[in-house]
Motif scaffolding. Structure first.
Motif, PDB file in Angstrom:
ATOM      1  N   HIS A 130      26.271  45.721  -8.917  1.00 42.06           N
ATOM      2  CA  HIS A 130      26.429  45.709 -10.375  1.00 42.06           C
ATOM      3  C   HIS A 130      26.207  44.331 -10.997  1.00 42.06           C
ATOM      4  O   HIS A 130      26.181  44.221 -12.222  1.00 42.06           O
ATOM      5  CB  HIS A 130      27.823  46.212 -10.745  1.00 42.06           C
ATOM      6  CG  HIS A 130      28.044  47.646 -10.395  1.00 42.06           C
ATOM      7  ND1 HIS A 130      28.703  48.040  -9.239  1.00 42.06           N
ATOM      8  CD2 HIS A 130      27.657  48.788 -11.009  1.00 42.06           C
ATOM      9  CE1 HIS A 130      28.733  49.367  -9.177  1.00 42.06           C
ATOM     10  NE2 HIS A 130      28.109  49.840 -10.232  1.00 42.06           N
ATOM     11  N   GLY A 131      26.076  43.299 -10.180  1.00 42.78           N
ATOM     12  CA  GLY A 131      25.849  41.983 -10.746  1.00 42.78           C
ATOM     13  C   GLY A 131      26.199  40.873  -9.783  1.00 42.78           C
ATOM     14  O   GLY A 131      26.450  41.105  -8.597  1.00 42.78           O
ATOM     15  N   GLY A 132      26.223  39.653 -10.322  1.00 45.22           N
ATOM     16  CA  GLY A 132      26.446  38.484  -9.485  1.00 45.22           C
ATOM     17  C   GLY A 132      27.436  37.513 -10.100  1.00 45.22           C
ATOM     18  O   GLY A 132      27.470  37.323 -11.332  1.00 45.22           O
ATOM     19  N   ILE A 133      28.250  36.926  -9.248  1.00 48.93           N
ATOM     20  CA  ILE A 133      29.149  35.835  -9.647  1.00 48.93           C
ATOM     21  C   ILE A 133      28.538  34.577  -9.035  1.00 48.93           C
ATOM     22  O   ILE A 133      28.881  34.160  -7.933  1.00 48.93           O
ATOM     23  CB  ILE A 133      30.587  36.107  -9.182  1.00 48.93           C
ATOM     24  CG1 ILE A 133      31.092  37.391  -9.850  1.00 48.93           C
ATOM     25  CG2 ILE A 133      31.503  34.937  -9.499  1.00 48.93           C
ATOM     26  CD1 ILE A 133      32.533  37.760  -9.545  1.00 48.93           C
ATOM     27  N   ASN A 134      27.579  33.995  -9.768  1.00 47.64           N
ATOM     28  CA  ASN A 134      26.653  33.001  -9.236  1.00 47.64           C
ATOM     29  C   ASN A 134      26.916  31.611  -9.785  1.00 47.64           C
ATOM     30  O   ASN A 134      26.848  31.389 -10.999  1.00 47.64           O
ATOM     31  CB  ASN A 134      25.215  33.401  -9.569  1.00 47.64           C
ATOM     32  CG  ASN A 134      24.818  34.779  -9.074  1.00 47.64           C
ATOM     33  OD1 ASN A 134      23.989  35.435  -9.676  1.00 47.64           O
ATOM     34  ND2 ASN A 134      25.394  35.230  -7.970  1.00 47.64           N
ATOM     35  N   GLY A 135      27.195  30.641  -8.881  1.00 48.28           N
ATOM     36  CA  GLY A 135      27.517  29.295  -9.305  1.00 48.28           C
ATOM     37  C   GLY A 135      26.418  28.619 -10.080  1.00 48.28           C
ATOM     38  O   GLY A 135      26.680  27.850 -11.007  1.00 48.28           O
ATOM     39  N   GLY A 136      25.154  28.891  -9.731  1.00 54.83           N
ATOM     40  CA  GLY A 136      24.044  28.250 -10.417  1.00 54.83           C
ATOM     41  C   GLY A 136      23.955  28.582 -11.884  1.00 54.83           C
ATOM     42  O   GLY A 136      23.329  27.853 -12.666  1.00 54.83           O
ATOM     43  N   ALA A 137      24.594  29.695 -12.293  1.00 53.61           N
ATOM     44  CA  ALA A 137      24.585  30.068 -13.705  1.00 53.61           C
ATOM     45  C   ALA A 137      25.339  29.064 -14.562  1.00 53.61           C
ATOM     46  O   ALA A 137      25.154  29.036 -15.782  1.00 53.61           O
ATOM     47  CB  ALA A 137      25.169  31.465 -13.886  1.00 53.61           C
ATOM     48  N   ASN A 138      26.198  28.227 -13.953  1.00 57.63           N
ATOM     49  CA  ASN A 138      26.806  27.137 -14.720  1.00 57.63           C
ATOM     50  C   ASN A 138      25.725  26.237 -15.304  1.00 57.63           C
ATOM     51  O   ASN A 138      25.854  25.759 -16.439  1.00 57.63           O
ATOM     52  CB  ASN A 138      27.717  26.294 -13.826  1.00 57.63           C
ATOM     53  CG  ASN A 138      29.054  26.928 -13.540  1.00 57.63           C
ATOM     54  OD1 ASN A 138      29.980  26.827 -14.315  1.00 57.63           O
ATOM     55  ND2 ASN A 138      29.144  27.609 -12.395  1.00 57.63           N
ATOM     56  N   MET A 139      24.682  25.988 -14.540  1.00 60.52           N
ATOM     57  CA  MET A 139      23.597  25.121 -14.983  1.00 60.52           C
ATOM     58  C   MET A 139      22.592  25.859 -15.851  1.00 60.52           C
ATOM     59  O   MET A 139      22.254  25.433 -16.954  1.00 60.52           O
ATOM     60  CB  MET A 139      22.869  24.528 -13.765  1.00 60.52           C
ATOM     61  CG  MET A 139      23.687  23.638 -12.878  1.00 60.52           C
ATOM     62  SD  MET A 139      22.742  23.063 -11.430  1.00 60.52           S
ATOM     63  CE  MET A 139      22.674  24.557 -10.413  1.00 60.52           C
ATOM     64  N   PHE A 140      22.085  26.978 -15.332  1.00 62.21           N
ATOM     65  CA  PHE A 140      20.965  27.672 -15.941  1.00 62.21           C
ATOM     66  C   PHE A 140      21.279  29.161 -16.124  1.00 62.21           C
ATOM     67  O   PHE A 140      20.743  30.011 -15.413  1.00 62.21           O
ATOM     68  CB  PHE A 140      19.715  27.495 -15.076  1.00 62.21           C
ATOM     69  CG  PHE A 140      19.382  26.065 -14.762  1.00 62.21           C
ATOM     70  CD1 PHE A 140      19.017  25.181 -15.768  1.00 62.21           C
ATOM     71  CD2 PHE A 140      19.455  25.584 -13.456  1.00 62.21           C
ATOM     72  CE1 PHE A 140      18.719  23.855 -15.485  1.00 62.21           C
ATOM     73  CE2 PHE A 140      19.149  24.264 -13.161  1.00 62.21           C
ATOM     74  CZ  PHE A 140      18.783  23.396 -14.174  1.00 62.21           C
ATOM     75  N   PRO A 141      22.164  29.496 -17.041  1.00 70.04           N
ATOM     76  CA  PRO A 141      22.564  30.899 -17.176  1.00 70.04           C
ATOM     77  C   PRO A 141      21.399  31.837 -17.465  1.00 70.04           C
ATOM     78  O   PRO A 141      21.378  32.972 -16.980  1.00 70.04           O
ATOM     79  CB  PRO A 141      23.565  30.868 -18.338  1.00 70.04           C
ATOM     80  CG  PRO A 141      23.307  29.581 -19.067  1.00 70.04           C
ATOM     81  CD  PRO A 141      22.850  28.625 -18.025  1.00 70.04           C
ATOM     82  N   GLU A 142      20.414  31.368 -18.224  1.00 70.34           N
ATOM     83  CA  GLU A 142      19.293  32.241 -18.580  1.00 70.34           C
ATOM     84  C   GLU A 142      18.524  32.716 -17.349  1.00 70.34           C
ATOM     85  O   GLU A 142      18.031  33.847 -17.323  1.00 70.34           O
ATOM     86  CB  GLU A 142      18.329  31.514 -19.532  1.00 70.34           C
ATOM     87  CG  GLU A 142      18.943  31.118 -20.863  1.00 70.34           C
ATOM     88  CD  GLU A 142      19.540  29.719 -20.865  1.00 70.34           C
ATOM     89  OE1 GLU A 142      19.760  29.158 -19.749  1.00 70.34           O
ATOM     90  OE2 GLU A 142      19.800  29.192 -21.961  1.00 70.34           O
ATOM     91  N   LEU A 143      18.424  31.879 -16.330  1.00 70.27           N
ATOM     92  CA  LEU A 143      17.699  32.246 -15.112  1.00 70.27           C
ATOM     93  C   LEU A 143      18.372  33.420 -14.428  1.00 70.27           C
ATOM     94  O   LEU A 143      17.707  34.397 -14.050  1.00 70.27           O
ATOM     95  CB  LEU A 143      17.628  31.046 -14.165  1.00 70.27           C
ATOM     96  CG  LEU A 143      17.136  31.337 -12.736  1.00 70.27           C
ATOM     97  CD1 LEU A 143      15.715  31.886 -12.734  1.00 70.27           C
ATOM     98  CD2 LEU A 143      17.239  30.079 -11.878  1.00 70.27           C
TER      99      LEU A 143
END
Length: 310
Positions: free
Chosen positions: A207-220
């Protein structure tokens, strides 16, 4: 969160911006949350592994909850990690989360003493009814020495408050085993931690991701999720290259297990999203040589006007 519907999308595990071991950087936290909301994320997750919960005092954890809830102001679902070696402290922190408008809590198994699967199930059968919010189970075997067996997840999920599962094992076969075990629960959220696996996991039913990189680049990461939901494999492949470039450069500077956290916080400071990359003890932020490597890794990414070109 909508009742009887799983939480879906990209829910970043926020870093905890710090000035020192005893002081939260509230101004940086506000910039971070506004950055994430502007980037289109679907929820916020605080005090997880990326948020350094176990290195923070209870007072600091409470302050992080209060400030995050205030800044978010109900715009996105807010999840709070309450993992602890003490069931009493988990319940207390969950109550703070509820008192300040959080939408759910996240719990990894108690660490230090490793539990067997029957003991693990019994622990949650005792804990969950005492919590005031919906509960997401958090599988983090590298840190807590215990893996939720698929049958154990299924057993604990019989408790109506248990609404989801976050897996940070980085084991795709294991994740699919839990997903298959829970296939009849259409209301149960299956979320993956490692961003390197998010695209393929969503394609296969997550259903989705809890992704650390989204702190930097959420749009990606939002674009990756959207492409996977649309079964646009070509677009997933394209975005996966950027995900892997970030993972293989920013998270690999240094020689220790803390490299991911140090690299992420360093990058956020270089991007101007947080003021300082202070890391709570027992770790320390990068020195100048490592910081230069992070700067070079960021310069190698297709960033224009502070945003990643995707």
């Amino acid at each position: 969160m909508e009742k009887n519907k799983p939480l879906c999308g990209i829910i970043p595990p926020l870093v905890t911006p710090l000035k020192n071991n005893e002081t939260l950087d509230a101004e940086s936290l506000e910039r971070l949350i506004e950055h994430l909301i502007a980037g289109g994320v679907h929820g916020l997750f605080i005090l997880g592994t990326t948020g350094e919960e176990q290195s923070l005092s209870y007072a600091m954890r409470k302050e992080m909850i209060v400030q995050s809830a205030h800044i978010n102001h109900g715009r996105l679902p807010l999840l709070v990690c309450v993992s602890d070696t003490s069931i009493v402290e988990s319940i207390r922190l969950a109550q703070v989360a509820a008192d300040h408008g959080a939408d759910g809590v996240v719990s990894a198994p108690p660490y230090y003493f490793a539990t067997g699967q029957p003991e693990l199930a019994q622990f949650y059968e005792e804990l969950v009814p005492q919590l005031p919010l919906p509960v997401f189970l958090y599988n983090m075997p590298s840190h807590v020495k215990v893996n939720f067996a698929p049958d154990t997840v299924h057993r604990i999920a019989q408790l109506p408050q248990v609404v989801g599962f976050k897996d940070s094992s980085a084991n795709a076969v294991y994740f699919q085993s839990v997903l298959y075990k829970m296939r009849e629960r259409q209301d149960f959220a299956m979320l993956v931690g490692p961003e390197e696996m998010t695209g393929e996991s969503v394609l296969l039913g997550a259903h989705g991701g809890i992704n650390g990189g989204a702190n930097m680049f959420p749009e990606l990461y939002v674009a990756l999720y959207d492409a996977a939901c649309a079964a646009d494999v070509q677009r997933v492949r394209q975005l996966q290259q950027l995900v892997m470039q970030i993972s293989s450069s920013i998270y690999t500077v240094g020689k220790h297990g803390s490299s991911y956290l140090k690299g992420l916080k360093c990058a956020l400071s270089l991007l101007g999203i947080i003021d300082d990359d202070f890391v709570a003890s027992p770790f320390y932020k990068f020195n100048a040589p490592e910081r230069q490597k992070i700067k070079e890794a960021l310069n190698a990414l297709p960033i224009e006007n502070g945003k990643l070109r995707i």
